[in-house]
Design an enzyme around this catalytic site. Structure first.
Site, PDB file in Angstrom:
ATOM      1  N   THR A   1       0.856  -1.185   0.000  1.00 31.00           N
ATOM      2  CA  THR A   1       0.000   0.000   0.000  1.00 31.00           C
ATOM      3  C   THR A   1       0.892   1.234   0.000  1.00 31.00           C
ATOM      4  O   THR A   1       1.852   1.323   0.761  1.00 31.00           O
ATOM      5  CB  THR A   1      -0.919  -0.009   1.236  1.00 31.00           C
ATOM      6  OG1 THR A   1      -1.712  -1.184   1.170  1.00 31.00           O
ATOM      7  CG2 THR A   1      -1.801   1.225   1.276  1.00 31.00           C
TER       8      THR A   1
ATOM      9  N   CYS B   1      36.381   6.228  13.020  1.00 29.06           N
ATOM     10  CA  CYS B   1      35.731   6.308  14.314  1.00 29.06           C
ATOM     11  C   CYS B   1      34.368   6.978  14.259  1.00 29.06           C
ATOM     12  O   CYS B   1      33.585   6.839  15.168  1.00 29.06           O
ATOM     13  CB  CYS B   1      36.634   6.997  15.328  1.00 29.06           C
ATOM     14  SG  CYS B   1      37.517   5.767  16.294  1.00 29.06           S
TER      15      CYS B   1
HETATM   16 ZN   LIG Z   1      38.441   6.027  18.156  1.00 31.76          ZN
END
Ligand SMILES: [Zn+2]
Ligand SMILES: Cc1ncc(COP(=O)(O)O)c(C=O)c1O
Lengths: 392, 123
Positions: free
Chosen positions: A238, A326
């Site tokens: 839908t 990181c």
């Molecule tokens: Zn780190």
């Protein structure tokens, strides 16, 4: 303080007010299921058809060539897997690039496990593919060439028209992930010879979780989402009605203001790039110097790490992004930065500031005031910087 | 995603810098994986009287370096040597799971600096 500067438009944009206004009735009074026979459904169906026309018009396609999806990733998955499966008896080879979005790269990796062969083309230091490389990679088994229109991290815009022409000459289907390009660059799929194109509303001031795949009439594509008869029995489920209405309105708005907006935003990006390069030593601009998205700026600051830079900018109210390991949660920096040949330690120091409608000259001035001392402070803390100190 | 304590140490890192003629220096990590930590010790009568650090790395790496220097300052070498990654993370009120690997460096850097001190002093 308390100034807030959003420069992460490549990650997502806010929903434009007019777009939101167009969407709202579809949560309340216009709530019918477009597949229903009754008036409630039928009136909604008309609006979906209109949104399809808006999308088609913006990219120079026909309405019946537009299929709504749940965003860019689904469009990419569908294009890659759908073409691969539809052409299984013809060949098992796909050509793409090393710098595609994960939505596309991971679809290719999935197909590799299914016995398909994928060529991931390298790019040069500016993130550009070579059309010659594409040509050399073609074999009689090649069924698809997929090259992204513009890169989300470094902004480089590829020679799409040339690759499309090459694909056409060799009778190979050509797909482009234009998620970052639509709304900033004028695209005409017919003029440019594009067979399939992915787009996503939340990159041009539309809502998240809705996008589209353009499929040129006559191109055979296997379905990905099986079920009901929505999207002319090509994509079940839908409809995300309000989302689709928002996508239509957003792309229409973006197309109507494209030239003026892109020019203004490019001016701001250029000012930011010039300022950063002037004020911060040991800095590289990532991506192509000229062929780049109007709103993209991407830098690498040597001797520092991207996440700590982002956090410091965030403290000052500035929102950007980084391809450092990181900040991505992996151990490697972004595959795009590695593909343009940056060593790991430099790729860790990347910063992307992507500009959009809400940014002003004052925003750029503010970043140029705040960023250089942050980089300097982080460098003073960096054991890598010791070795070059005094050598400015 | 980071605790207030992490953000405090990240935005106001303690003991940043170098020590000239340090009694022990330890450098761990590498630029390839994105975090490098360097710790300098000044030692008198087996006691750490001063400590400084330099770090190339993410928010977690900078915050763990900072708090680790605080935790060993004033301690004896034997006490400092017992510093664990776990203790560092706990005193920062925790770290996101994906960031635990960045915090290991602090313990390793302190150990490396102590080892350097021992080597220099034949202890
Ligand atoms: Zn780190
Ligand atoms: C180039 C590119 N392709 C695909 C996507 C995925 O789009 P979506 O977030 O709508 O799934 C993005 C967005 O992050 C992108 O930048």
């Amino acid at each position: 303080m308390s100034r807030r500067v959003y420069m992460d438009h490549a990650a997502t944009t806010y929903v434009n007010k007019d777009v939101l206004e167009a969407m709202l009735p579809f949560y309340t009074e216009l709530f019918g299921n477009p597949s229903s026979v009754h008036q409630f459904g039928r009136e909604v169906k008309k609006h979906i058809d209109k949104a399809r026309e808006q999308v088609a018009k913006a990219i120079g396609a026909l309405p019946e060539e537009i299929y709504f999806t749940a965003g860019g990733s689904e469009a990419d998955n569908w294009a890659i897997k759908g073409i691969a499966y539809a052409n299984r008896n013809k060949g098992n080879h796909i050509i793409t690039t090393q710098i595609e979005h994960p939505g596309l790269l991971e679809s290719c990796r999935f197909l590799e496990k299914e016995g398909f062969e994928i060529t991931y083309l390298p790019v040069d230091q500016f993130g550009m593919i070579s059309v010659g490389d594409v040509e050399n990679a073609i074999t009689e088994k090649t069924v698809l060439i997929s090259v992204m229109y513009a890169n989300n991290e470094i902004g480089t815009v590829q020679p799409i028209q040339e690759v499309a022409k090459l694909a056409k000459d060799k009778k190979i289907v050509f797909h482009t992930d234009a998620v970052q390009a639509v709304g900033s660059i004028d695209i005409n799929v017919k003029e440019q010879g594009i067979d399939l194109l992915s787009l996503s509303a939340h990159k041009f001031y539309g809502p998240k979780g809705v996008g589209a795949l353009y499929v040129r009439k006559g191109v055979k594509l296997t379905n990905l989402i099986h079920g009901g008869h929505q999207e002319r029995s090509r994509r079940a489920g839908t409809e995300n009605v309000a989302g689709i209405i928002g996508l239509g309105k957003a792309i229409e708005l973006a197309a109507s203001r494209l030239e003026e907006n892109s020019k203004r935003i490019k001016g701001l990006s250029d000012k930011l790039i010039t300022g950063v390069m002037e004020k911060v030593p040991y800095t590289r601009l990532n991506g192509h110097p000229d062929n780049r998205l109007p709103g993209n700026t991407s830098f690498c600051f040597e001797f520092i790490e991207g996440e700590s830079l982002l956090l410091n900018l965030d403290i000052k109210g500035i929102a950007g992004s980084s391809g450092s390991a990181c900040s991505s949660g992996s151990l490697d920096p972004s595959h795009v930065l590695l593909a343009i040949g940056l060593p790991h330690e430099i790729a860790h120091g990347s910063l992307r500031l992507s500009l959009g409608d809400i940014n002003t000259e004052e925003d750029v001035d503010y970043v140029l005031e705040v960023l250089p001392p942050i980089v300097d402070r982080l460098r003073q803390m960096s054991p890598l910087f010791e070795k070059v100190k005094g050598g400015k | 995603m980071y605790s207030e304590k992490v953000m405090d140490h990240f935005s106001n890192p303690r003991n940043v810098g170098e020590i000239e003629n340090a009694d022990g220096v330890g450098e761990v990590g590498n630029a390839h994986c994105g975090d490098i930590m360097k710790i300098y010790l000044k030692v008198e009568d087996d006691k750490i009287v001063d400590v400084k650090f330099k770090t190339f790395g993410c928010g977690a790496a900078i915050a763990t370096s900072s708090i680790a220097t605080e935790m060993i300052k004033g301690k004896t070498i034997e006490e400092a040597e017992k510093l664990t990654n776990k203790a560092v993370v706990e005193s920062l009120d925790g770290l996101p799971a994906a960031k635990m690997h960045c915090s290991v460096l602090a313990e390793e850097a302190v150990k490396a600096a102590i080892e350097d001190y021992r080597n220099k002093n034949n202890k």
